[in-house]
Design a protein around this motif. Structure first.
Motif, PDB file in Angstrom:
ATOM      1  N   LEU A   1       0.827  -1.207   0.000  1.00 22.57           N
ATOM      2  CA  LEU A   1       0.000   0.000   0.000  1.00 22.57           C
ATOM      3  C   LEU A   1       0.861   1.257   0.000  1.00 22.57           C
ATOM      4  O   LEU A   1       0.560   2.225  -0.697  1.00 22.57           O
ATOM      5  CB  LEU A   1      -0.947  -0.012   1.198  1.00 22.57           C
ATOM      6  N   ALA A   2       1.940   1.240   0.763  1.00 25.90           N
ATOM      7  CA  ALA A   2       2.844   2.389   0.788  1.00 25.90           C
ATOM      8  C   ALA A   2       3.497   2.601  -0.576  1.00 25.90           C
ATOM      9  O   ALA A   2       3.704   3.745  -0.998  1.00 25.90           O
ATOM     10  CB  ALA A   2       3.905   2.210   1.865  1.00 25.90           C
ATOM     11  N   SER A   3       3.823   1.515  -1.275  1.00 31.48           N
ATOM     12  CA  SER A   3       4.433   1.665  -2.600  1.00 31.48           C
ATOM     13  C   SER A   3       3.439   2.288  -3.576  1.00 31.48           C
ATOM     14  O   SER A   3       3.812   3.112  -4.408  1.00 31.48           O
ATOM     15  CB  SER A   3       4.969   0.329  -3.130  1.00 31.48           C
ATOM     16  N   LEU A   4       2.183   1.931  -3.459  1.00 31.41           N
ATOM     17  CA  LEU A   4       1.152   2.520  -4.317  1.00 31.41           C
ATOM     18  C   LEU A   4       1.014   4.017  -4.036  1.00 31.41           C
ATOM     19  O   LEU A   4       0.970   4.839  -4.957  1.00 31.41           O
ATOM     20  CB  LEU A   4      -0.174   1.794  -4.067  1.00 31.41           C
ATOM     21  N   ALA A   5       0.994   4.381  -2.766  1.00 29.25           N
ATOM     22  CA  ALA A   5       0.837   5.787  -2.389  1.00 29.25           C
ATOM     23  C   ALA A   5       2.072   6.609  -2.753  1.00 29.25           C
ATOM     24  O   ALA A   5       1.956   7.715  -3.287  1.00 29.25           O
ATOM     25  CB  ALA A   5       0.545   5.896  -0.896  1.00 29.25           C
ATOM     26  N   THR A   6       3.258   6.085  -2.463  1.00 32.73           N
ATOM     27  CA  THR A   6       4.461   6.857  -2.748  1.00 32.73           C
ATOM     28  C   THR A   6       4.737   6.955  -4.243  1.00 32.73           C
ATOM     29  O   THR A   6       5.320   7.937  -4.703  1.00 32.73           O
ATOM     30  CB  THR A   6       5.688   6.305  -2.000  1.00 32.73           C
ATOM     31  N   CYS A   7       4.324   5.970  -5.001  1.00 28.29           N
ATOM     32  CA  CYS A   7       4.458   6.047  -6.457  1.00 28.29           C
ATOM     33  C   CYS A   7       3.604   7.201  -6.982  1.00 28.29           C
ATOM     34  O   CYS A   7       4.064   8.019  -7.780  1.00 28.29           O
ATOM     35  CB  CYS A   7       4.043   4.721  -7.093  1.00 28.29           C
TER      36      CYS A   7
ATOM     37  N   ARG B   1       4.847  14.970  -7.436  1.00 27.57           N
ATOM     38  CA  ARG B   1       6.030  15.817  -7.224  1.00 27.57           C
ATOM     39  C   ARG B   1       6.728  16.136  -8.539  1.00 27.57           C
ATOM     40  O   ARG B   1       7.086  17.287  -8.798  1.00 27.57           O
ATOM     41  CB  ARG B   1       7.006  15.154  -6.275  1.00 27.57           C
ATOM     42  N   SER B   2       6.932  15.125  -9.368  1.00 30.64           N
ATOM     43  CA  SER B   2       7.610  15.343 -10.650  1.00 30.64           C
ATOM     44  C   SER B   2       6.861  16.365 -11.502  1.00 30.64           C
ATOM     45  O   SER B   2       7.478  17.232 -12.131  1.00 30.64           O
ATOM     46  CB  SER B   2       7.746  14.027 -11.426  1.00 30.64           C
TER      47      SER B   2
ATOM     48  N   MET C   1       4.791  22.908  -3.697  1.00 31.20           N
ATOM     49  CA  MET C   1       4.011  21.815  -3.127  1.00 31.20           C
ATOM     50  C   MET C   1       3.692  22.054  -1.658  1.00 31.20           C
ATOM     51  O   MET C   1       3.143  21.168  -1.000  1.00 31.20           O
ATOM     52  CB  MET C   1       4.769  20.493  -3.290  1.00 31.20           C
ATOM     53  N   ASP C   2       4.029  23.227  -1.141  1.00 29.59           N
ATOM     54  CA  ASP C   2       3.759  23.543   0.261  1.00 29.59           C
ATOM     55  C   ASP C   2       2.268  23.403   0.550  1.00 29.59           C
ATOM     56  O   ASP C   2       1.451  24.101  -0.050  1.00 29.59           O
ATOM     57  CB  ASP C   2       4.222  24.960   0.605  1.00 29.59           C
TER      58      ASP C   2
END
Length: 131
Positions: free
Chosen positions: A46-52, A58-59, A68-69
């Motif tokens: 789940l973390a990999s899905l969210a951080t991806c 971000r990119s 992004m603040d």
């Protein structure tokens, strides 16, 4: 090209996955006989899905010099009625104040490029063998 991840069996329910120069630890929660010393494999998924998704957000913002603040990303998931598998993900991307209106749709398209999500949409074949 074949890539690999090697798993070491630790104490009790603890596992370590070696990928490149990184070791990723997992465990099970107390209520499932574990020590609660590390995330569960499902937590990592789940973390990999969210951080991806966050990486693509971000990119995009960096490519447009958009601050992004105040931006946050949350993924909620709903379990199937049997409680075993996830049957729905909901992404909630909170934009910072002043985010340009003209880039909102493009940002959503960028987040939708997440390779982890795309992998789920087109699952690979799985093989299991004893050696």
């Amino acid at each position: 090209m074949v890539n690999e991840i090697n798993v070491d069996f630790g104490n009790g329910t603890q596992l370590s996955a070696q990928t490149g120069n990184f070791t990723i630890e997992t465990d099970q929660p107390f209520n499932e006989g574990g020590h609660g010393s590390a995330p569960t494999p499902q937590d990592l998924f789940l973390a990999s899905l969210a951080t991806c998704a966050g990486h693509y957000a971000r990119s995009f913002c960096e490519s447009k010099n958009i601050s992004m603040d105040g931006m946050t990303l949350k993924i909620e998931y709903k379990m199937a009625p049997d409680g075993k598998l996830i049957n729905k993900f909901s992404y909630q991307l909170k934009l910072p104040d002043g985010f340009p209106e003209k880039y909102k749709a493009a940002l959503l398209r960028a987040v939708d490029l997440c390779t982890i999500k795309k992998q789920l949409m087109s699952p690979p074949a799985f093989e299991l063998e004893l050696v």
